[in-house]
Structure formats: structure tokens, C-alpha cells
Enzyme design. Structure first.
Site, mmCIF file in Angstrom:
data_model
loop_
_atom_site.group_PDB
_atom_site.id
_atom_site.type_symbol
_atom_site.label_atom_id
_atom_site.label_comp_id
_atom_site.label_asym_id
_atom_site.label_seq_id
_atom_site.Cartn_x
_atom_site.Cartn_y
_atom_site.Cartn_z
ATOM 1 C CB CYS A 83 106.297 75.890 21.594
ATOM 2 S SG CYS A 83 106.202 75.225 23.162
ATOM 3 C CB CYS A 86 101.403 76.054 23.383
ATOM 4 S SG CYS A 86 102.617 77.304 22.942
ATOM 5 C CB CYS A 132 107.071 78.393 25.139
ATOM 6 S SG CYS A 132 105.683 78.993 24.364
ATOM 7 C CB CYS A 135 102.484 76.737 26.945
ATOM 8 S SG CYS A 135 104.322 75.980 26.486
ATOM 9 C CB CYS A 155 121.987 76.467 24.505
ATOM 10 S SG CYS A 155 122.513 74.877 24.465
HETATM 11 ZN ZN ZN Z 1 104.813 76.812 24.226
#
Ligand code: ZN
Length: 174
Positions: A83, A86, A132, A135, A155
Site C-alpha cells: 500500500c 501505509c 487496504c 489504512c 483491478c
Molecule cells: Zn494502507
């Protein structure tokens, strides 16, 4: 700001036009990915200081990057996609495949707890939004036209990701 967003969201404009002007307003509207409780939380101001404007528009405002713009489309080395908000590990290169859509595509996350989903009603039909798990940052959408063994296509906006090669090489921002 508006013109930059219009550029950023250009790839989705054909679909957005179908949804009419109300659809456009909702696409440019609130950040839905941040709803709920997540282990990593920051204020919009803190996210803006941490992220690039494109990362913020996708991760925190659920935007969509233009197709074929992310360098991660061509990334074929072994490694892990994290990510960009984070650094949570999200997808392994082992599950990345060429979907032909212009967005980095994966058939499953690195583990069950890496990502979470919600239903996105921004367009005329509901879609599965994927974010995610740590976060809440918006990553993209999941569709049912992926390859075996899952049949799923995650995607993902490349700009929401950071690629870390397993050989310890330099990280690549999407
Ligand atoms: Zn994240």
C-alpha cells in the site's frame, strides 16, 4: 484542482458520462474508503502531507488513474506490492497477470487479511470496491472475470501501490 482531477479521472469519463452528471458528482465526491475503523488512521491533512496529489486522489478519494499510465503495468520481477499509504503488503508478483485493461491486475491478495471490500454504487451498477485493510485506502475494484484458480480480477490503481522487489532492489512507485 478541478482540471487536474478531470485529467486524472479521464480514463473513467466514458463510463461516468453514461452515469450522467449526478454520477460525475458522486465520483468526485466524498472519500468512501476511509469509512470504518482501521489500524492506521490519519486526518485528511496528514494524508495530504504524506501522499502525492495523485496518491491522495486515489487512496483517500476513491479516484481512478488513467489506464496504461502506471509503470507497474510492466513490472514483472518477483516481489511484493505494498500500500502506498501505509506500506501494508497487499499483493505478490506470483498472482499478478496481464489482464489487458491497463491497470495492474492480480487474482488474489497476499493473504486474506491484507485487503477488505465494500460495495461501490458510484456507477449505474454496483461494484466490489477493494481497499487496504490497514489504512482503508481505496485500491480499485474486484471483478469476476479473472483467471484460475480464483476467477477474480483485482483491478488495482498502480498509484496506490509501491513495488518492493524481492532481490532488495530499489522500490518502484506506481
Ligand atoms: Zn494502507
Amino acid at each position: 484542482m478541478l482540471s487536474r482531477r478531470q485529467m486524472l479521472f479521464g480514463g473513467a469519463s466514458a463510463v461516468a458520462v453514461l452515469a450522467g452528471s449526478a454520477g460525475l458528482v458522486s465520483i468526485f465526491g466524498r472519500a468512501d474508503a476511509a469509512d470504518g475503523d482501521f489500524p492506521v488512521t490519519m486526518t485528511p491533512e496528514e494524508w495530504k502531507a504524506k501522499l502525492t496529489s495523485q496518491q491522495y486522489a486515489v487512496l483517500r478519494e476513491a479516484g481512478t488513474e488513467r489506464a496504461y499510465t502506471s509503470p507497474l503495468n510492466e513490472e514483472k520481477r518477483a516481489g511484493t506490492f505494498h500500500c502506498a499509504g501505509c506500506d501494508n503488503a497487499l499483493y505478490s508478483s506470483d498472482t499478478k497477470y496481464e489482464s489487458g485493461t491497463g491497470w495492474p491486475s492480480f487474482y488474489q491478495p497476499v493473504d486474506d487479511g491484507a485487503v477488505a471490500t465494500s460495495v461501490d454504487y458510484k456507477l449505474v451498477y454496483p461494484r466490489t470496491e477493494v481497499h487496504c485493510a490497514d489504512c482503508g485506502g481505496h485500491l480499485g475494484h474486484i471483478f469476476d472475470d479473472g483467471p484460475p484458480p480464483t476467477g477474480k480480477r483485482h483491478c488495482i490503481n498502480g498509484v496506490a501501490l509501491v513495488f518492493r522487489p524481492s532481490d532488495g532492489g530499489e522500490a518502484v512507485l506506481g
